[in-house]
Every structure is written in structure tokens, then in C-alpha cells.
Design a protein around this motif. Structure first.
Motif, PDB file in Angstrom:
ATOM      1  N   GLY A  94      34.377  29.782  46.792  1.00 27.72           N
ATOM      2  CA  GLY A  94      35.398  30.098  45.803  1.00 27.72           C
ATOM      3  C   GLY A  94      36.563  30.863  46.401  1.00 27.72           C
ATOM      4  O   GLY A  94      36.600  31.156  47.602  1.00 27.72           O
ATOM      5  N   ILE A  95      37.531  31.188  45.557  1.00 27.63           N
ATOM      6  CA  ILE A  95      38.712  31.911  46.031  1.00 27.63           C
ATOM      7  C   ILE A  95      38.349  33.348  46.368  1.00 27.63           C
ATOM      8  O   ILE A  95      37.352  33.893  45.906  1.00 27.63           O
ATOM      9  CB  ILE A  95      39.834  31.877  44.977  1.00 27.63           C
ATOM     10  N   TRP A  96      39.190  33.962  47.171  1.00 24.76           N
ATOM     11  CA  TRP A  96      39.021  35.360  47.584  1.00 24.76           C
ATOM     12  C   TRP A  96      39.493  36.259  46.448  1.00 24.76           C
ATOM     13  O   TRP A  96      40.681  36.269  46.108  1.00 24.76           O
ATOM     14  CB  TRP A  96      39.837  35.591  48.841  1.00 24.76           C
ATOM     15  N   GLU A  97      38.569  37.005  45.857  1.00 20.20           N
ATOM     16  CA  GLU A  97      38.910  37.959  44.797  1.00 20.20           C
ATOM     17  C   GLU A  97      39.217  39.301  45.448  1.00 20.20           C
ATOM     18  O   GLU A  97      38.330  39.972  45.969  1.00 20.20           O
ATOM     19  CB  GLU A  97      37.753  38.082  43.802  1.00 20.20           C
ATOM     20  N   LEU A  98      40.489  39.691  45.396  1.00 20.35           N
ATOM     21  CA  LEU A  98      40.943  40.891  46.082  1.00 20.35           C
ATOM     22  C   LEU A  98      40.677  42.151  45.276  1.00 20.35           C
ATOM     23  O   LEU A  98      40.541  42.116  44.047  1.00 20.35           O
ATOM     24  CB  LEU A  98      42.445  40.805  46.357  1.00 20.35           C
ATOM     25  N   ASP A  99      40.679  43.259  45.984  1.00 19.10           N
ATOM     26  CA  ASP A  99      40.684  44.560  45.339  1.00 19.10           C
ATOM     27  C   ASP A  99      41.914  44.658  44.441  1.00 19.10           C
ATOM     28  O   ASP A  99      43.002  44.214  44.800  1.00 19.10           O
ATOM     29  CB  ASP A  99      40.715  45.657  46.406  1.00 19.10           C
ATOM     30  N   ASP A 100      41.766  45.271  43.284  1.00 18.41           N
ATOM     31  CA  ASP A 100      42.846  45.299  42.294  1.00 18.41           C
ATOM     32  C   ASP A 100      44.014  46.177  42.706  1.00 18.41           C
ATOM     33  O   ASP A 100      45.068  46.148  42.055  1.00 18.41           O
ATOM     34  CB  ASP A 100      42.289  45.777  40.948  1.00 18.41           C
ATOM     35  N   SER A 101      43.894  46.922  43.780  1.00 17.50           N
ATOM     36  CA  SER A 101      44.951  47.869  44.163  1.00 17.50           C
ATOM     37  C   SER A 101      46.170  47.195  44.785  1.00 17.50           C
ATOM     38  O   SER A 101      47.248  47.797  44.859  1.00 17.50           O
ATOM     39  CB  SER A 101      44.395  48.906  45.148  1.00 17.50           C
ATOM     40  N   PHE A 102      46.045  45.962  45.247  1.00 16.44           N
ATOM     41  CA  PHE A 102      47.160  45.291  45.912  1.00 16.44           C
ATOM     42  C   PHE A 102      48.204  44.825  44.902  1.00 16.44           C
ATOM     43  O   PHE A 102      47.865  44.246  43.861  1.00 16.44           O
ATOM     44  CB  PHE A 102      46.658  44.095  46.722  1.00 16.44           C
ATOM     45  N   GLU A 103      49.472  45.037  45.244  1.00 12.67           N
ATOM     46  CA  GLU A 103      50.562  44.616  44.373  1.00 12.67           C
ATOM     47  C   GLU A 103      50.918  43.152  44.631  1.00 12.67           C
ATOM     48  O   GLU A 103      50.883  42.700  45.780  1.00 12.67           O
ATOM     49  CB  GLU A 103      51.795  45.495  44.608  1.00 12.67           C
ATOM     50  N   PRO A 104      51.271  42.414  43.580  1.00  9.72           N
ATOM     51  CA  PRO A 104      51.733  41.041  43.784  1.00  9.72           C
ATOM     52  C   PRO A 104      52.902  40.991  44.766  1.00  9.72           C
ATOM     53  O   PRO A 104      53.798  41.837  44.712  1.00  9.72           O
ATOM     54  CB  PRO A 104      52.170  40.613  42.379  1.00  9.72           C
ATOM     55  N   GLY A 105      52.850  40.012  45.660  1.00 12.46           N
ATOM     56  CA  GLY A 105      53.888  39.879  46.672  1.00 12.46           C
ATOM     57  C   GLY A 105      53.562  40.537  47.991  1.00 12.46           C
ATOM     58  O   GLY A 105      54.272  40.322  48.985  1.00 12.46           O
ATOM     59  N   THR A 106      52.488  41.319  48.052  1.00 11.82           N
ATOM     60  CA  THR A 106      52.088  41.957  49.309  1.00 11.82           C
ATOM     61  C   THR A 106      51.710  40.888  50.332  1.00 11.82           C
ATOM     62  O   THR A 106      50.896  40.008  50.045  1.00 11.82           O
ATOM     63  CB  THR A 106      50.875  42.893  49.092  1.00 11.82           C
ATOM     64  N   PRO A 107      52.295  40.926  51.542  1.00  9.18           N
ATOM     65  CA  PRO A 107      51.977  39.902  52.546  1.00  9.18           C
ATOM     66  C   PRO A 107      50.512  39.950  52.972  1.00  9.18           C
ATOM     67  O   PRO A 107      49.873  41.007  52.970  1.00  9.18           O
ATOM     68  CB  PRO A 107      52.897  40.270  53.717  1.00  9.18           C
ATOM     69  N   LEU A 108      49.983  38.796  53.356  1.00  4.46           N
ATOM     70  CA  LEU A 108      48.581  38.678  53.751  1.00  4.46           C
ATOM     71  C   LEU A 108      48.226  39.612  54.898  1.00  4.46           C
ATOM     72  O   LEU A 108      47.145  40.195  54.904  1.00  4.46           O
ATOM     73  CB  LEU A 108      48.282  37.229  54.149  1.00  4.46           C
ATOM     74  N   ASP A 109      49.123  39.775  55.890  1.00  4.53           N
ATOM     75  CA  ASP A 109      48.767  40.610  57.039  1.00  4.53           C
ATOM     76  C   ASP A 109      48.495  42.053  56.624  1.00  4.53           C
ATOM     77  O   ASP A 109      47.631  42.722  57.212  1.00  4.53           O
ATOM     78  CB  ASP A 109      49.835  40.531  58.135  1.00  4.53           C
ATOM     79  N   GLN A 110      49.183  42.540  55.586  1.00  2.00           N
ATOM     80  CA  GLN A 110      48.916  43.889  55.099  1.00  2.00           C
ATOM     81  C   GLN A 110      47.569  43.971  54.397  1.00  2.00           C
ATOM     82  O   GLN A 110      46.858  44.980  54.502  1.00  2.00           O
ATOM     83  CB  GLN A 110      50.038  44.344  54.164  1.00  2.00           C
ATOM     84  N   VAL A 111      47.201  42.913  53.699  1.00  2.00           N
ATOM     85  CA  VAL A 111      45.895  42.861  53.034  1.00  2.00           C
ATOM     86  C   VAL A 111      44.777  42.866  54.075  1.00  2.00           C
ATOM     87  O   VAL A 111      43.802  43.617  53.968  1.00  2.00           O
ATOM     88  CB  VAL A 111      45.785  41.614  52.143  1.00  2.00           C
ATOM     89  N   VAL A 112      44.924  42.039  55.105  1.00  2.00           N
ATOM     90  CA  VAL A 112      43.919  41.968  56.162  1.00  2.00           C
ATOM     91  C   VAL A 112      43.776  43.322  56.842  1.00  2.00           C
ATOM     92  O   VAL A 112      42.658  43.791  57.099  1.00  2.00           O
ATOM     93  CB  VAL A 112      44.293  40.876  57.185  1.00  2.00           C
ATOM     94  N   ALA A 113      44.892  43.967  57.132  1.00  2.00           N
ATOM     95  CA  ALA A 113      44.844  45.276  57.787  1.00  2.00           C
ATOM     96  C   ALA A 113      44.103  46.287  56.932  1.00  2.00           C
ATOM     97  O   ALA A 113      43.328  47.119  57.451  1.00  2.00           O
ATOM     98  CB  ALA A 113      46.267  45.762  58.066  1.00  2.00           C
ATOM     99  N   ALA A 114      44.295  46.240  55.621  1.00  2.00           N
ATOM    100  CA  ALA A 114      43.619  47.177  54.733  1.00  2.00           C
ATOM    101  C   ALA A 114      42.124  46.934  54.706  1.00  2.00           C
ATOM    102  O   ALA A 114      41.316  47.888  54.696  1.00  2.00           O
ATOM    103  CB  ALA A 114      44.200  47.044  53.324  1.00  2.00           C
TER     104      ALA A 114
END
Length: 209
Positions: A186-206
Motif C-alpha cells: 500500500g501507499i506510505w502513510e506519513l507522520d501527520d507532522s509533515f506539511e503539504p508540499g514538503t520535498p521528499l528528501d526532507q521527509v527521508v532525512a527526518a
């Protein structure tokens, strides 16, 4: 938006430019000098451009997708014009893999497994058809926007699924090559703290902290 690719080991010194999908059986090819234009035979819309022997002029190195600088775009347009074509390209280097927030999610009227979402990606809301069983309203997800190039090499273009417009793709970690973070169907369900538009590399780093 034009995408650029360079693979000298496989193709030689050729820069490949594309702005959308094209059926090869319906392609019309015209070459002048070091420039080849490929048009849709019916609409006469330019869908691809091949530029030959341009590595030195454009300072091309390595292989794969090329994020063209403003200077490179200007030089490419000069080469196209010098060859006698009136086509011009533009480049968009904004992030194509970003956080999305699923604002709406409804069943597809012509499918028993597809859902139609309205997904906020920060600067706009995109209608995206998704086939994942875990898609739902209120989720934070990773969206591959039009113009994104997946790790597999697949390009995400605007299109339709079962006659419904879809302007991107909602991704799993497997599709993104990020199973070291999570390896679930299934799709990757992210932590709710990320803002829409945040680039993927910042998500991976977190996630890798």
C-alpha cells in the motif's frame, strides 16, 4: 514542462528532451543539423527533441535525468533556433516528489478497487486516482507530481484511469526505493507532522534521524 535525459554510454552524445508521452507509431520525425524534432502526427505538437553532439556546449556530465540550468535552457533554445525550428523549451526544477494531504477520497464510479482523491500538495490540490487499499481521507502521503521520474525510470504524466483524470501518483515506499524506512503493502502513510508540499528528501532525512 520539459524533461531532459543524458546517457552517453548507451546512446552516445545525445540529449533527449521530452514534454509528454507519444505513441511511436504516430510520431513524425524531422531533423535539421544536430536537432531532431518528434511531433505527434495528428496534432503536430512537438513531444520530444533530440540534440546531438552537445556535451561540450552544455557541459553535460554523468548520465540519467538532467536538471537543466537557466543557462543550459538558453543554449538549447539557441541551438533549436539556429537549426531553423521555432520551438522553445522551458525547464521546471521544482520538487516533483512532495508531501500531499488527502482532502477527499471517494470510490471510482467505474472500478471496484480505485479511489479518486483530491490531494493538497502545498501550492495546489491535485485530483489523483489511486489503487491502494489503504488510501483514505486525512492521510499524509508522498505524491509524485506530473514530471516526476520514478526510480524505475517511469515518467509520471497527467493521464486518465478508467476515464477519470489523474494528475500524479500517490506512492509506496517500494515504488520510491525506500524500503529501508518501511516495507509494507500500500501507499506510505506519513507522520501527520509533515506539511503539504514538503520535498521528499526532507521527509527521508527526518525518518533517518
Amino acid at each position: 514542462m520539459w524533461l531532459a535525459f543524458y546517457n552517453p554510454q548507451a546512446l552516445g552524445d545525445v540529449l533527449l528532451l521530452t514534454v509528454g508521452p507519444l505513441d511511436r507509431d504516430k510520431a513524425q520525425v524531422e531533423s535539421k543539423g544536430q536537432v531532431t524534432l518528434i511531433r505527434d502526427e495528428k496534432s503536430q505538437t512537438v513531444k520530444a527533441i533530440n540534440l546531438f553532439n552537445v556535451a561540450e556546449d552544455l557541459n553535460l556530465e554523468g548520465q540519467g535525468q538532467v536538471n537543466l540550468s537557466d543557462d543550459q535552457v538558453a543554449k538549447i533554445n539557441d541551438l533549436i533556433q539556429a537549426a531553423g525550428f521555432d520551438t522553445q523549451i522551458e525547464s521546471d526544477n521544482s520538487p516533483k516528489f512532495v508531501v500531499g494531504y488527502v482532502e477527499e477520497c471517494r470510490p471510482h464510479e467505474d472500478s471496484d478497487h480505485l479511489s479518486v482523491t483530491q490531494t493538497n500538495v502545498g501550492d495546489e490540490s491535485l485530483q489523483i486516482v489511486c489503487g491502494a487499499a489503504n488510501i483514505d481521507q486525512g492521510l499524509k502521503v508522498i505524491v509524485a507530481k506530473p514530471g516526476a521520474v520514478m526510480p524505475s525510470g517511469k515518467i509520471i504524466w497527467p493521464g486518465q484511469l478508467r476515464n477519470v483524470d489523474s494528475m500524479g501518483m500517490i506512492c509506496s515506499t517500494r515504488e520510491l526505493g525506500l524500503t529501508q524506512i518501511e516495507d509494507l503493502p500500500g501507499i506510505w502513510e506519513l507522520d501527520d507532522s509533515f506539511e503539504p508540499g514538503t520535498p521528499l528528501d526532507q521527509v527521508v532525512a527526518a525518518y533517518q534521524k
